[in-house]
Design a protein around this motif. Structure first.
Motif, short mmCIF file in Angstrom:
data_model
loop_
_atom_site.label_atom_id
_atom_site.label_comp_id
_atom_site.label_asym_id
_atom_site.label_seq_id
_atom_site.Cartn_x
_atom_site.Cartn_y
_atom_site.Cartn_z
N VAL A 164 0.83 -1.20 0.00
CA VAL A 164 0.00 0.00 0.00
C VAL A 164 0.87 1.25 0.00
N LEU A 165 1.93 1.25 0.76
CA LEU A 165 2.81 2.42 0.82
C LEU A 165 3.49 2.64 -0.52
N ALA A 166 3.90 1.56 -1.19
CA ALA A 166 4.51 1.70 -2.52
C ALA A 166 3.50 2.26 -3.52
N TRP A 167 2.24 1.84 -3.43
CA TRP A 167 1.20 2.34 -4.34
C TRP A 167 0.97 3.84 -4.13
N LEU A 168 0.97 4.27 -2.85
CA LEU A 168 0.79 5.69 -2.58
C LEU A 168 1.98 6.51 -3.09
N LEU A 169 3.18 5.99 -2.91
CA LEU A 169 4.36 6.72 -3.37
C LEU A 169 4.42 6.78 -4.89
N ARG A 170 4.00 5.71 -5.55
CA ARG A 170 3.98 5.75 -7.02
C ARG A 170 2.96 6.77 -7.52
N GLY A 171 1.86 6.93 -6.79
CA GLY A 171 0.88 7.94 -7.18
C GLY A 171 1.45 9.35 -7.05
N LEU A 172 2.44 9.53 -6.16
CA LEU A 172 3.09 10.83 -6.00
C LEU A 172 4.34 10.96 -6.85
N GLY A 173 4.60 9.95 -7.69
CA GLY A 173 5.77 9.99 -8.56
C GLY A 173 7.06 9.64 -7.85
N GLN A 174 6.99 8.95 -6.71
CA GLN A 174 8.18 8.57 -5.95
C GLN A 174 8.36 7.05 -5.97
N GLN A 175 9.58 6.64 -5.75
CA GLN A 175 9.91 5.23 -5.70
C GLN A 175 9.88 4.75 -4.25
N SER A 176 9.36 3.56 -4.05
CA SER A 176 9.27 3.03 -2.70
C SER A 176 10.63 2.56 -2.20
N PRO A 177 11.02 2.86 -0.97
CA PRO A 177 12.27 2.33 -0.42
C PRO A 177 12.22 0.80 -0.33
N GLN A 178 13.38 0.20 -0.37
CA GLN A 178 13.47 -1.27 -0.26
C GLN A 178 13.48 -1.66 1.22
N TRP A 179 12.29 -1.62 1.80
CA TRP A 179 12.18 -1.87 3.23
C TRP A 179 12.67 -3.26 3.63
N ILE A 180 12.42 -4.24 2.79
CA ILE A 180 12.73 -5.61 3.15
C ILE A 180 14.16 -5.99 2.81
#
Length: 322
Positions: A164-180
């Motif tokens: 969900v956090l990656a989907w929200l960041l992609r909507g803002l044009g940002q890349q999700s950090p590699q949390w895992i």
């Protein structure tokens, strides 16, 4: 003519029973039928608990200490006695500073974060406004949830691919950090989830402490002109020291033994290999080093024991019991 007063019979008899040294004889406690019955009732009540504690707590503890002196592969019918070699191997390895450092960071941040946020939430929940009952239940609910379920839900949120956090960041044009995959971010991820899950416990305990504070003292301070922040620092916080001391012990012991969230969110222990999880990986992972794992468990037990003794010996001196 002087007349000597007669002494009471009890006094004369008591003096007559004194030994030559002058010290009164201590009467022996007789084993009556009532004391015998009370002893057997106590034994019937306490013995099952003592047996269970001995079998399921102390017997595994001493057995684990014995296993830590063995070179033993899990499942093997034979083992070699190596003495303290497993402890020497652990403390001389390159993994020991990393494991101990990860354990220290995880424990300090989770304990401090849970207690600080719990205190702030307790102050908010202590206000006399509508909806506080529902808010208290909502805050405490994550604490009683299964750690496995909480870990799976938050893993879905933090997943860099479909979370969900990656989907929200992609909507803002940002890349999700590699949390895992990032060792540092994975530790941050687990700390966030652990604090979120346990702050409700601290909040409820602090709330009980706040509601037990003497209101006459608070009203007297308000009449003297002390504002709310001053009353909190000078009166509420010192009177909450027994609650803080209790939470410090319980949350620290709990954080040092945290396992379920780490196991679910980072199965390989990437950046989150604390002492208890390292012991699990050594015994049940790809290594199958049961003796080495037992030595790490003994190290964790020694740390828990030392921390508890130090807290009871030194930290309790600062506790103000009203």
């Amino acid at each position: 003519m002087t007349r000597q007063l007669a002494q009471p019979p009890s006094t004369r008899s008591a003096r007559s029973k004194r030994p030559p040294g002058g010290t009164a004889a201590v009467p022996k406690r007789r084993w009556t039928a009532r004391t015998r019955r009370d002893f057997f009732v106590f034994l019937a009540m306490a013995l099952p608990n003592l047996v269970l504690i001995g079998v399921f707590t102390y017997r595994p503890l001493f057995s684990n200490m014995y296993y830590s002196t063995l070179d033993w592969t899990l499942g093997s019918p034979t083992a070699t006695v190596v003495g303290l070699a497993n402890y020497v191997t652990f403390f001389s390895s390159n993994d020991a500073p990393k494991v101990l450092g990860t354990t220290a960071v995880f424990t300090l941040v989770t304990v401090g974060g849970s207690m600080l946020l719990g205190l702030l939430i307790a102050l908010a929940l202590n206000a006399k406004v509508r909806g506080t009952t529902f808010a208290r239940s909502a805050v405490f609910a994550p604490y009683v949830l299964s750690g496995v379920g909480v870990g799976l839900v938050w893993l879905f949120i933090f997943d860099p691919g479909y979370g969900v956090l990656a989907w929200l960041l992609r909507g803002l044009g940002q890349q999700s950090p590699q949390w895992i995959n990032d060792p540092q971010l994975s530790l941050v991820m687990v700390i966030i989830v652990y604090v979120w899950k346990n702050l409700g416990y601290c909040a409820v305990v602090y709330l009980a402490g706040l509601q037990s504070l003497p209101q006459d003292v608070m009203e007297a301070a308000a009449l003297d002109g002390a504002n709310g922040f001053r009353r909190f620092l000078s009166i509420s916080l010192p009177l909450l020291s027994p609650t803080t001391f209790f939470l410090l012990i319980t949350t620290m012991l709990s954080s040092l033994q945290a396992f379920d969230l780490i196991r679910i969110m980072t199965p390989l222990g990437t950046g989150t290999s604390t002492l208890i999880y390292e012991a699990y990986l050594q015994a049940f992972g790809a290594y199958n080093r049961a003796g080495y794992s037992a030595a790490i468990s003994v190290v964790l037990f020694a740390i828990l024991l030392v921390i508890t003794v130090l807290q009871l010996r030194f930290v309790e001196r600062k506790v103000h019991y009203s």
